[in-house]
Write a protein that holds these residues in place. Sequence first.
Motif, PDB file in Angstrom:
ATOM      1  N   LEU A 114      43.696  27.199  41.338  1.00  0.00           N
ATOM      2  CA  LEU A 114      44.840  28.125  41.273  1.00  0.00           C
ATOM      3  C   LEU A 114      45.232  28.421  39.827  1.00  0.00           C
ATOM      4  CD1 LEU A 114      47.056  26.771  44.199  1.00  0.00           C
ATOM      5  CD2 LEU A 114      45.812  28.949  44.125  1.00  0.00           C
ATOM      6  N   LEU A 115      45.273  27.394  38.998  1.00  0.00           N
ATOM      7  CA  LEU A 115      45.617  27.601  37.586  1.00  0.00           C
ATOM      8  C   LEU A 115      44.553  28.424  36.859  1.00  0.00           C
ATOM      9  CD1 LEU A 115      47.063  24.091  36.698  1.00  0.00           C
ATOM     10  CD2 LEU A 115      48.320  26.266  36.762  1.00  0.00           C
ATOM     11  N   ILE A 116      43.292  28.146  37.149  1.00  0.00           N
ATOM     12  CA  ILE A 116      42.204  28.902  36.521  1.00  0.00           C
ATOM     13  C   ILE A 116      42.296  30.373  36.916  1.00  0.00           C
ATOM     14  CG2 ILE A 116      39.690  29.250  36.547  1.00  0.00           C
ATOM     15  CD1 ILE A 116      39.527  26.085  36.722  1.00  0.00           C
ATOM     16  N   GLY A 117      42.501  30.640  38.190  1.00  0.00           N
ATOM     17  CA  GLY A 117      42.639  32.025  38.637  1.00  0.00           C
ATOM     18  C   GLY A 117      43.860  32.702  38.025  1.00  0.00           C
ATOM     19  N   ALA A 118      44.982  31.984  37.992  1.00  0.00           N
ATOM     20  CA  ALA A 118      46.203  32.542  37.400  1.00  0.00           C
ATOM     21  C   ALA A 118      46.000  32.864  35.927  1.00  0.00           C
ATOM     22  CB  ALA A 118      47.360  31.566  37.590  1.00  0.00           C
ATOM     23  N   SER A 119      45.192  32.051  35.247  1.00  0.00           N
ATOM     24  CA  SER A 119      44.934  32.313  33.825  1.00  0.00           C
ATOM     25  C   SER A 119      44.264  33.665  33.624  1.00  0.00           C
ATOM     26  CB  SER A 119      44.072  31.196  33.216  1.00  0.00           C
ATOM     27  OG  SER A 119      42.710  31.318  33.579  1.00  0.00           O
ATOM     28  N   ARG A 120      43.439  34.054  34.563  1.00  0.00           N
ATOM     29  CA  ARG A 120      42.716  35.332  34.440  1.00  0.00           C
ATOM     30  C   ARG A 120      43.666  36.519  34.575  1.00  0.00           C
ATOM     31  NH1 ARG A 120      38.748  34.428  31.590  1.00  0.00           N
ATOM     32  NH2 ARG A 120      37.421  36.012  32.481  1.00  0.00           N
ATOM     33  N   ILE A 121      44.658  36.374  35.450  1.00  0.00           N
ATOM     34  CA  ILE A 121      45.672  37.427  35.587  1.00  0.00           C
ATOM     35  C   ILE A 121      46.539  37.445  34.334  1.00  0.00           C
ATOM     36  CG2 ILE A 121      47.682  38.198  36.906  1.00  0.00           C
ATOM     37  CD1 ILE A 121      46.347  36.745  39.359  1.00  0.00           C
ATOM     38  N   TYR A 122      46.992  36.278  33.915  1.00  0.00           N
ATOM     39  CA  TYR A 122      47.876  36.174  32.753  1.00  0.00           C
ATOM     40  C   TYR A 122      47.220  36.746  31.497  1.00  0.00           C
ATOM     41  CZ  TYR A 122      51.052  34.349  29.272  1.00  0.00           C
ATOM     42  OH  TYR A 122      51.943  34.251  28.229  1.00  0.00           O
ATOM     43  N   LEU A 123      45.945  36.461  31.307  1.00  0.00           N
ATOM     44  CA  LEU A 123      45.239  36.928  30.113  1.00  0.00           C
ATOM     45  C   LEU A 123      44.821  38.398  30.216  1.00  0.00           C
ATOM     46  CD1 LEU A 123      43.128  33.721  29.458  1.00  0.00           C
ATOM     47  CD2 LEU A 123      45.172  34.485  28.202  1.00  0.00           C
ATOM     48  N   GLY A 124      45.103  39.021  31.362  1.00  0.00           N
ATOM     49  CA  GLY A 124      44.880  40.452  31.517  1.00  0.00           C
ATOM     50  C   GLY A 124      43.436  40.868  31.711  1.00  0.00           C
ATOM     51  N   VAL A 125      42.589  39.940  32.129  1.00  0.00           N
ATOM     52  CA  VAL A 125      41.173  40.278  32.287  1.00  0.00           C
ATOM     53  C   VAL A 125      40.769  40.496  33.746  1.00  0.00           C
ATOM     54  CG1 VAL A 125      40.457  39.207  30.131  1.00  0.00           C
ATOM     55  CG2 VAL A 125      40.501  37.839  32.215  1.00  0.00           C
ATOM     56  N   HIS A 126      41.715  40.254  34.661  1.00  0.00           N
ATOM     57  CA  HIS A 126      41.453  40.503  36.081  1.00  0.00           C
ATOM     58  C   HIS A 126      42.693  41.071  36.755  1.00  0.00           C
ATOM     59  CE1 HIS A 126      37.477  39.030  37.034  1.00  0.00           C
ATOM     60  NE2 HIS A 126      37.692  37.949  36.294  1.00  0.00           N
ATOM     61  N   TRP A 127      42.445  41.882  37.753  1.00  0.00           N
ATOM     62  CA  TRP A 127      43.512  42.329  38.637  1.00  0.00           C
ATOM     63  C   TRP A 127      43.839  41.183  39.592  1.00  0.00           C
ATOM     64  CZ3 TRP A 127      45.272  46.639  36.696  1.00  0.00           C
ATOM     65  CH2 TRP A 127      44.405  47.555  36.110  1.00  0.00           C
ATOM     66  N   THR A 128      45.035  41.169  40.103  1.00  0.00           N
ATOM     67  CA  THR A 128      45.457  40.110  41.025  1.00  0.00           C
ATOM     68  C   THR A 128      44.544  40.045  42.246  1.00  0.00           C
ATOM     69  OG1 THR A 128      47.734  40.341  40.278  1.00  0.00           O
ATOM     70  CG2 THR A 128      47.387  39.232  42.386  1.00  0.00           C
ATOM     71  N   THR A 129      44.175  41.193  42.793  1.00  0.00           N
ATOM     72  CA  THR A 129      43.321  41.185  43.987  1.00  0.00           C
ATOM     73  C   THR A 129      41.925  40.645  43.688  1.00  0.00           C
ATOM     74  OG1 THR A 129      42.883  43.551  43.616  1.00  0.00           O
ATOM     75  CG2 THR A 129      44.571  42.979  45.259  1.00  0.00           C
ATOM     76  N   ASP A 130      41.451  40.761  42.444  1.00  0.00           N
ATOM     77  CA  ASP A 130      40.169  40.153  42.059  1.00  0.00           C
ATOM     78  C   ASP A 130      40.240  38.641  42.213  1.00  0.00           C
ATOM     79  OD1 ASP A 130      39.340  42.674  41.134  1.00  0.00           O
ATOM     80  OD2 ASP A 130      39.864  42.209  39.053  1.00  0.00           O
ATOM     81  N   VAL A 131      41.356  38.081  41.759  1.00  0.00           N
ATOM     82  CA  VAL A 131      41.537  36.630  41.766  1.00  0.00           C
ATOM     83  C   VAL A 131      41.723  36.115  43.189  1.00  0.00           C
ATOM     84  CG1 VAL A 131      43.072  34.765  41.008  1.00  0.00           C
ATOM     85  CG2 VAL A 131      42.373  36.565  39.395  1.00  0.00           C
ATOM     86  N   VAL A 132      42.571  36.777  43.950  1.00  0.00           N
ATOM     87  CA  VAL A 132      42.797  36.354  45.342  1.00  0.00           C
ATOM     88  C   VAL A 132      41.490  36.442  46.127  1.00  0.00           C
ATOM     89  CG1 VAL A 132      44.013  36.896  47.493  1.00  0.00           C
ATOM     90  CG2 VAL A 132      45.261  36.919  45.306  1.00  0.00           C
ATOM     91  N   ALA A 133      40.748  37.523  45.939  1.00  0.00           N
ATOM     92  CA  ALA A 133      39.455  37.654  46.621  1.00  0.00           C
ATOM     93  C   ALA A 133      38.492  36.558  46.171  1.00  0.00           C
ATOM     94  CB  ALA A 133      38.852  39.032  46.345  1.00  0.00           C
ATOM     95  N   GLY A 134      38.496  36.233  44.897  1.00  0.00           N
ATOM     96  CA  GLY A 134      37.637  35.157  44.391  1.00  0.00           C
ATOM     97  C   GLY A 134      37.941  33.832  45.072  1.00  0.00           C
ATOM     98  N   TRP A 135      39.246  33.509  45.190  1.00  0.00           N
ATOM     99  CA  TRP A 135      39.618  32.261  45.866  1.00  0.00           C
ATOM    100  C   TRP A 135      39.168  32.267  47.326  1.00  0.00           C
ATOM    101  CZ3 TRP A 135      45.150  32.975  43.701  1.00  0.00           C
ATOM    102  CH2 TRP A 135      45.254  32.355  42.440  1.00  0.00           C
ATOM    103  N   LEU A 136      39.409  33.384  48.021  1.00  0.00           N
ATOM    104  CA  LEU A 136      39.053  33.455  49.445  1.00  0.00           C
ATOM    105  C   LEU A 136      37.543  33.384  49.663  1.00  0.00           C
ATOM    106  CD1 LEU A 136      41.583  36.171  50.674  1.00  0.00           C
ATOM    107  CD2 LEU A 136      41.657  33.709  51.112  1.00  0.00           C
ATOM    108  N   ILE A 137      36.799  34.160  48.888  1.00  0.00           N
ATOM    109  CA  ILE A 137      35.337  34.138  49.024  1.00  0.00           C
ATOM    110  C   ILE A 137      34.809  32.750  48.674  1.00  0.00           C
ATOM    111  CG2 ILE A 137      33.166  35.089  48.160  1.00  0.00           C
ATOM    112  CD1 ILE A 137      34.818  37.742  47.634  1.00  0.00           C
ATOM    113  N   GLY A 138      35.362  32.147  47.634  1.00  0.00           N
ATOM    114  CA  GLY A 138      34.942  30.801  47.243  1.00  0.00           C
ATOM    115  C   GLY A 138      35.200  29.779  48.328  1.00  0.00           C
TER     116      GLY A 138
END
Length: 190
Positions: A141-165
Amino acid sequence: MQLTTPGVDHDVTEWVADHRTAWLTDVFRVITTVGNTAAMTLIAIVAAIVLWRIGSRDRALTVLIGSASGWLLMQALKHLAARPRPEPRFRVIAIDTYSFPSGHAMMSAVVLGLVAVAAWQTSVWVRAHAPVLAIAPVASLLIGASRIYLGVHWTTDVVAGWLIGAIWVVLAVAVARALRTRRRQVAASN
């Protein structure tokens, strides 16, 4: 096929960019490094070596094969979706690959999930101290949140990454279990 970006993604990205602080940016830079390909590969290899050495070869292979095939799936999905990352003005770090799904979110879910399952299956201590398993999802969760915070991913990219993973972990564990069961059946019939 190019995946479009929902309006909520733009809203979240703009809000996060407007509320960044220097100290939190430094923290998320460190966290995102823990989720990169090199770190996740190292975690998978070390876990597999430990599992192999304690005699749990099936689980060692599950961690390695599940992680490697998860990485291949993530790469295929990125090229299939061909979704652009947030605009450079939002990014704290430079990156030019496709955005969907977040590789950091997906692979941290895959690698840490497979390691957590293997730890549960092989360690009496882990089963007796089950809360330690929370490290895997919290880290992801923290790793995914870092990607949103750093502006390199859209939120849906991260949520989809967690779900697919998470789905990939379930599939890898199910396939490994089915293969172990089949191998036992064949051995018992001989």
